[in-house]
Every structure is written in C-alpha cells, then in structure tokens.
Write a protein that holds these residues in place. Structure first.
Motif, PDB file in Angstrom:
ATOM      1  N   LEU A  28     -31.499  20.249   5.897  1.00  0.00           N
ATOM      2  CA  LEU A  28     -32.565  21.183   5.531  1.00  0.00           C
ATOM      3  C   LEU A  28     -32.861  21.041   4.047  1.00  0.00           C
ATOM      4  CD1 LEU A  28     -34.434  23.549   6.248  1.00  0.00           C
ATOM      5  CD2 LEU A  28     -32.488  25.094   5.927  1.00  0.00           C
ATOM      6  N   ALA A  29     -34.043  20.506   3.735  1.00  0.00           N
ATOM      7  CA  ALA A  29     -34.497  20.375   2.350  1.00  0.00           C
ATOM      8  C   ALA A  29     -35.489  21.490   2.056  1.00  0.00           C
ATOM      9  CB  ALA A  29     -35.148  19.012   2.121  1.00  0.00           C
ATOM     10  N   LEU A  30     -35.281  22.185   0.955  1.00  0.00           N
ATOM     11  CA  LEU A  30     -36.144  23.297   0.577  1.00  0.00           C
ATOM     12  C   LEU A  30     -36.887  22.953  -0.704  1.00  0.00           C
ATOM     13  CD1 LEU A  30     -33.093  24.823   1.484  1.00  0.00           C
ATOM     14  CD2 LEU A  30     -34.860  26.508   1.938  1.00  0.00           C
ATOM     15  N   GLY A  31     -38.223  22.937  -0.643  1.00  0.00           N
ATOM     16  CA  GLY A  31     -39.049  22.638  -1.798  1.00  0.00           C
ATOM     17  C   GLY A  31     -39.677  23.908  -2.349  1.00  0.00           C
ATOM     18  N   LEU A  32     -39.393  24.230  -3.607  1.00  0.00           N
ATOM     19  CA  LEU A  32     -39.852  25.473  -4.225  1.00  0.00           C
ATOM     20  C   LEU A  32     -40.990  25.209  -5.203  1.00  0.00           C
ATOM     21  CD1 LEU A  32     -36.377  27.094  -5.015  1.00  0.00           C
ATOM     22  CD2 LEU A  32     -37.686  27.155  -2.878  1.00  0.00           C
ATOM     23  N   ASP A  33     -42.043  25.985  -5.099  1.00  0.00           N
ATOM     24  CA  ASP A  33     -43.229  25.856  -5.944  1.00  0.00           C
ATOM     25  C   ASP A  33     -42.950  26.460  -7.326  1.00  0.00           C
ATOM     26  OD1 ASP A  33     -45.736  25.900  -7.115  1.00  0.00           O
ATOM     27  OD2 ASP A  33     -46.714  27.002  -5.486  1.00  0.00           O
ATOM     28  N   VAL A  34     -43.031  25.620  -8.371  1.00  0.00           N
ATOM     29  CA  VAL A  34     -42.864  26.109  -9.747  1.00  0.00           C
ATOM     30  C   VAL A  34     -44.091  25.756 -10.583  1.00  0.00           C
ATOM     31  CG1 VAL A  34     -40.355  26.028  -9.644  1.00  0.00           C
ATOM     32  CG2 VAL A  34     -41.588  24.020 -10.464  1.00  0.00           C
ATOM     33  N   SER A  35     -45.256  25.677  -9.933  1.00  0.00           N
ATOM     34  CA  SER A  35     -46.499  25.322 -10.624  1.00  0.00           C
ATOM     35  C   SER A  35     -46.934  26.446 -11.560  1.00  0.00           C
ATOM     36  CB  SER A  35     -47.594  25.028  -9.596  1.00  0.00           C
ATOM     37  OG  SER A  35     -47.801  26.139  -8.748  1.00  0.00           O
ATOM     38  N   GLY A  36     -48.044  26.219 -12.248  1.00  0.00           N
ATOM     39  CA  GLY A  36     -48.498  27.157 -13.268  1.00  0.00           C
ATOM     40  C   GLY A  36     -48.815  28.543 -12.753  1.00  0.00           C
ATOM     41  N   SER A  37     -49.097  28.663 -11.466  1.00  0.00           N
ATOM     42  CA  SER A  37     -49.398  29.982 -10.903  1.00  0.00           C
ATOM     43  C   SER A  37     -48.149  30.837 -10.719  1.00  0.00           C
ATOM     44  CB  SER A  37     -50.105  29.822  -9.553  1.00  0.00           C
ATOM     45  OG  SER A  37     -49.292  29.097  -8.649  1.00  0.00           O
ATOM     46  N   VAL A  38     -46.979  30.242 -10.915  1.00  0.00           N
ATOM     47  CA  VAL A  38     -45.705  30.964 -10.769  1.00  0.00           C
ATOM     48  C   VAL A  38     -45.188  31.301 -12.168  1.00  0.00           C
ATOM     49  CG1 VAL A  38     -43.347  30.863  -9.863  1.00  0.00           C
ATOM     50  CG2 VAL A  38     -45.214  29.713  -8.636  1.00  0.00           C
ATOM     51  N   ASP A  39     -45.245  32.580 -12.545  1.00  0.00           N
ATOM     52  CA  ASP A  39     -44.782  32.959 -13.884  1.00  0.00           C
ATOM     53  C   ASP A  39     -43.261  33.128 -13.900  1.00  0.00           C
ATOM     54  OD1 ASP A  39     -44.164  35.511 -12.859  1.00  0.00           O
ATOM     55  OD2 ASP A  39     -46.082  36.360 -13.505  1.00  0.00           O
ATOM     56  N   ALA A  40     -42.715  33.477 -15.060  1.00  0.00           N
ATOM     57  CA  ALA A  40     -41.259  33.541 -15.227  1.00  0.00           C
ATOM     58  C   ALA A  40     -40.630  34.579 -14.295  1.00  0.00           C
ATOM     59  CB  ALA A  40     -40.923  33.866 -16.682  1.00  0.00           C
ATOM     60  N   ARG A  41     -41.273  35.711 -14.154  1.00  0.00           N
ATOM     61  CA  ARG A  41     -40.754  36.750 -13.260  1.00  0.00           C
ATOM     62  C   ARG A  41     -40.761  36.269 -11.819  1.00  0.00           C
ATOM     63  NH1 ARG A  41     -43.773  39.922 -10.228  1.00  0.00           N
ATOM     64  NH2 ARG A  41     -42.869  41.811  -9.284  1.00  0.00           N
ATOM     65  N   GLU A  42     -41.848  35.650 -11.394  1.00  0.00           N
ATOM     66  CA  GLU A  42     -41.953  35.157 -10.022  1.00  0.00           C
ATOM     67  C   GLU A  42     -40.966  34.030  -9.758  1.00  0.00           C
ATOM     68  OE1 GLU A  42     -46.706  36.226  -9.394  1.00  0.00           O
ATOM     69  OE2 GLU A  42     -46.099  34.256 -10.143  1.00  0.00           O
ATOM     70  N   ASP A 143     -38.663  22.440   4.295  1.00  0.00           N
ATOM     71  CA  ASP A 143     -39.105  23.823   4.133  1.00  0.00           C
ATOM     72  C   ASP A 143     -39.860  23.914   2.808  1.00  0.00           C
ATOM     73  OD1 ASP A 143     -39.169  26.578   3.520  1.00  0.00           O
ATOM     74  OD2 ASP A 143     -37.314  26.948   4.601  1.00  0.00           O
ATOM     75  N   ILE A 144     -41.194  24.017   2.875  1.00  0.00           N
ATOM     76  CA  ILE A 144     -42.021  24.037   1.669  1.00  0.00           C
ATOM     77  C   ILE A 144     -42.502  25.464   1.392  1.00  0.00           C
ATOM     78  CG2 ILE A 144     -44.277  23.377   0.713  1.00  0.00           C
ATOM     79  CD1 ILE A 144     -42.699  21.014   0.515  1.00  0.00           C
ATOM     80  N   SER A 145     -42.214  25.962   0.170  1.00  0.00           N
ATOM     81  CA  SER A 145     -42.764  27.242  -0.274  1.00  0.00           C
ATOM     82  C   SER A 145     -43.929  26.980  -1.218  1.00  0.00           C
ATOM     83  CB  SER A 145     -41.703  28.067  -1.010  1.00  0.00           C
ATOM     84  OG  SER A 145     -40.638  28.403  -0.161  1.00  0.00           O
ATOM     85  N   GLY A 146     -44.989  27.791  -1.112  1.00  0.00           N
ATOM     86  CA  GLY A 146     -46.132  27.609  -1.999  1.00  0.00           C
ATOM     87  C   GLY A 146     -47.007  28.844  -2.053  1.00  0.00           C
TER      88      GLY A 146
END
Length: 252
Positions: A28-42, A143-146
């Motif tokens: 199980l590979a989990l990919g987490l979105d850390v793009s510009g729309s994700v701020d420090a709190r998120e 498992d892709i989060s976005g």
C-alpha cells in the motif's frame, strides 16, 4: 447445497493459500498532496491525520491480523513535477512496535520546500513506480490524496491507460475546502472534485473515491478508506471458511 459449501471452502483455501505464499498480502503506497494549496496547518492535519488513521483500532487490527504475511506501507509526498519525496520507505508492518514506529515517524515529519503546482498525473506514475518493486505482494494498491485538479505535467486521464494493464488499484481521497461557511457551494465543490478523480484518477474494478469535507475531516476519512482497502472482513471470512473446512464444521 453440499457442493456449494465445498466450493466456497475450496475457494477460501485457494485464496488464503495464495496469500500465504506471498511475501506480503498487500503493498500500500500512500501519496500525500503537499502542493501550494495545502498550507502549513493543513499539512500538519494531513500528516497527523494519517498517523491517527493508522492508529485507529480497526485499522490496527487490519494491519496486524496476519503478521506472517504483512501489509507493506510506503508514504510519499507530491506536488510539482520535481517534488515527489518518500517520507516513509517500504516498511513491513509485522508487529505493533513496527506500526507504532511508523506512526511516530509520520507525526515527527516536518514540511519541506516544494513547488506550488499540482502534477497529479506524475504523482500517479510515482506511486506505480514504487509499487512495481513489490510484485511479490498479493495485492498492489496506490492511495492518492488531493485537494485539487492537476495543472502541471501529463493529464491523469492520459496516465490511466499505462496503469490499467498492471493490475494496480488506485483509490483516491478527495479533500474539500476548509470553509464551512460556504454551505451548498462547498458541497458542490467537493462533488465536482470527486467526479474528476472518479473519471480521471482511480483505476481498478474495485477502486473508489473517499471524501473528506476538509483537512479537519482527513483523519476520519483516511481511516474509513484504509479499513476498506485492507479488506479485513473478507480475509476474516475466508480464514473462517478454511478453518471450518479443515475441521469438517462447515454450515449450509
């Protein structure tokens, strides 16, 4: 009816036998979105939310139910084309202390610098590349989060044909805007994003899209998603059928 019971028990024996022969039952590979729309709190809510989901009772049970044929976990972050980074290398979850160490590592992870773009198609390729290292596992799941649509690199819909023949399943966790005051607009936004991931991202006959109303809801949504992906109930039923078959106590 006897034929039906024998067939079910035999099917269960074959499935569990296949699992036993594998080095792991699921990668199980989990990919987490850390793009510009994700701020420090998120970012913190996402990382701690994944840790909390892995630590939830049902997910812990699912991960530890067959330590001899464990689930292997890998976690990576993605954003722009040059940014995929593994934050947890492949780890076989063979015991509670191993799982606790994984959870601790996620909670201790600090945010790194990343470009603001959303290269979702390349994030899919990244996950598939990692899963290709685990061909000895019974099931391969990405498992892709976005929280947004792709805006850099190849389109996800153009990547899907590359992945479909591999047998890899891609599921998605779609994260809505953290703005409860938006009301109906918020629901429309997450419905549209879910439809986008449904059409363009997920792969496999049993693939699905889970939704989190915002990063505040991420931990609960991820726990629901992991419970479904790990298929505890199916494995438990199959294991029970095989045990019953061996003792001759099958039921019509």
């Amino acid at each position: 009816m006897r034929i039906g019971c024998a067939a079910i028990a035999l099917c269960g024996a074959v499935i569990v036998g296949d699992i036993a022969q594998a080095a792991c039952r699921q990668a199980l590979a989990l990919g987490l979105d850390v793009s510009g729309s994700v701020d420090a709190r998120e970012y913190r809510l996402q990382m701690d939310g994944l840790a909390a989901a892995l630590d939830s009772p049902k997910v812990r049970q699912a991960l530890l139910i067959l330590p001899g044929t464990p689930v292997e976990l890998l976690v990576y972050e993605w954003s722009g084309p040059e940014d995929p980074t593994v934050i947890l290398p492949w780890t076989a979850v063979t015991s509670a202390p191993v799982l606790d160490a994984v959870i601790g590592a996620l909670r201790a992870t600090e945010r790194r610098q990343a470009t603001p773009g959303t290269a979702l198609g390349l994030a899919m390729r990244e996950g598939v590349a990692h899963l290709s290292e685990k061909s000895d596992c019974w099931k391969l799941t990405l498992d892709i989060s976005g929280d947004g649509k792709s805006n850099l690199g190849p389109r996800p819909v153009d990547i899907k044909p590359e992945i479909e023949p591999t047998g890899i399943t891609i599921n998605a966790l779609v994260i809505g805007a953290d703005a409860p005051a938006l009301g109906d607009l918020r629901q429309a936004e997450i419905s549209g994003l879910s439809a986008y991931f449904q059409k363009n991202v997920i792969v496999g006959s049993d693939s699905f899209v889970e939704t989190a109303l915002g990063f505040e809801d991420y931990a609960e949504a991820m726990a629901r998603k992991l419970e479904r992906e790990l298929e505890t109930l199916i494995l438990g039923q199959v294991d029970g059928l095989v045990s019953a078959h061996k003792t001759g106590h099958t039921h019509p």
